[in-house]
Design an enzyme around this catalytic site. Structure first.
Site, mmCIF file in Angstrom:
data_model
loop_
_atom_site.group_PDB
_atom_site.id
_atom_site.type_symbol
_atom_site.label_atom_id
_atom_site.label_comp_id
_atom_site.label_asym_id
_atom_site.label_seq_id
_atom_site.Cartn_x
_atom_site.Cartn_y
_atom_site.Cartn_z
ATOM 1 N N ASP A 159 -10.586 1.119 8.264
ATOM 2 C CA ASP A 159 -10.057 0.511 7.042
ATOM 3 C C ASP A 159 -10.705 -0.849 6.791
ATOM 4 O OD1 ASP A 159 -8.503 0.652 4.785
ATOM 5 O OD2 ASP A 159 -6.703 -0.150 5.732
ATOM 6 N N VAL B 141 3.803 -5.740 2.940
ATOM 7 C CA VAL B 141 3.739 -6.905 3.820
ATOM 8 C C VAL B 141 4.520 -8.059 3.209
ATOM 9 C CG1 VAL B 141 2.208 -8.559 4.967
ATOM 10 C CG2 VAL B 141 1.467 -6.185 4.670
ATOM 11 N N ALA C 105 0.864 -1.176 0.000
ATOM 12 C CA ALA C 105 0.000 0.000 0.000
ATOM 13 C C ALA C 105 0.902 1.229 0.000
ATOM 14 C CB ALA C 105 -0.907 -0.023 1.230
#
Length: 192
Positions: A179, A29, A24
Site C-alpha cells: 500500500d 483514523v 478508507a
C-alpha cells in the site's frame, strides 16, 4: 472501544477527536492524545465491516458460478481461484494484528536510518480491530506531487530518500509494502 480495549474513550485517552482525519473502505483514523500527552493516530475498523465483506464475497462467488454455468469460456480464467485469493487477502487486511507486525518490522528495518521516521506503536491501545500509533505531522507526498509549491521541502532529496528506502525494503529485507502510495508517505521537516 470498550469491547476492544477494555475501556471507554474517556478512560483511555486524554482527548479524542470524533471526526476522522482520514478514512478508507475498511477503517477510519482519528486524532487523539494519550493519557501521557502523546499525540496519536487511532485507526479503527468500521463496525460490521467483516459481515459486509463476507456478504459481498458470497455475492461474487454466486456471480462467478452463474457466469461459468452459462458460458464455459469463463472457466479458463479460473474465476473461483481469483475470488479465493481476493477473499484470503481481504480477510488478512481485516486483522490489524498483521498490520502491527509490519509496523514493528519496518521500525526494525529503518531503526538506524535518520531519514526515515516510523510511527511508534501503542500495544495497550491496540487490538485486532484498532491500531494506535504516534501521529506523524507532515505533508503527504500526494500533496507535494499535485502542487507546484514545495512546502519548504527539497523534492529531489525526498525522492532520493524514498527511492533508497524502497530499494532497501525490497532488495535487502525482501519485503514488499503493498500500500505504498503518495497518500501513505509523509514529508517531515528536514526532508525526512
Amino acid at each position: 472501544m470498550k469491547s476492544e480495549l477494555g475501556g471507554s474513550v474517556e478512560e483511555l485517552f486524554k482527548s479524542f477527536n470524533k471526526k476522522p482525519i482520514a478514512s478508507a473502505s475498511l477503517a477510519q483514523v482519528h486524532l487523539a492524545v494519550t493519557k501521557r500527552g502523546e499525540k496519536v493516530a487511532v485507526k479503527i475498523q468500521r463496525p460490521g465491516i467483516e459481515e459486509k465483506i463476507s456478504q459481498d464475497i458470497q455475492i461474487i462467488y454466486y456471480i462467478v458460478d452463474l457466469a461459468q454455468k452459462y458460458n464455459n469460456v469463463w472457466e479458463e480464467f479460473k474465476l473461483t481461484e481469483i475470488v479465493d485469493e481476493f477473499e484470503r487477502s481481504i480477510l488478512k487486511e481485516l486483522n490489524f494484528e498483521l498490520e502491527v507486525k509490519n509496523i514493528m518490522r519496518f521500525n526494525e528495518m529503518y531503526f538506524t536510518d535518520k531519514n526515515i521516521i516510523m510511527p511508534k506503536y501503542f500495544p495497550t491501545l491496540s487490538s485486532k480491530r484498532i491500531i494506535t500509533m504516534s501521529y506523524i505531522d507532515g505533508v503527504p507526498f500526494s500533496k507535494l506531487i499535485d502542487s507546484d509549491k514545495d512546502y519548504g521541502f527539497n523534492k529531489k532529496e525526498l525522492a532520493q530518500v524514498g527511492a533508497k528506502a524502497y530499494f532497501k525494503q525490497v532488495l535487502v529485507f525482501g519485503l514488499f509494502h503493498a500500500d505504498l502510495h503518495p497518500g501513505n508517505l509523509i514529508a517531515v521537516k528536514g526532508n525526512k
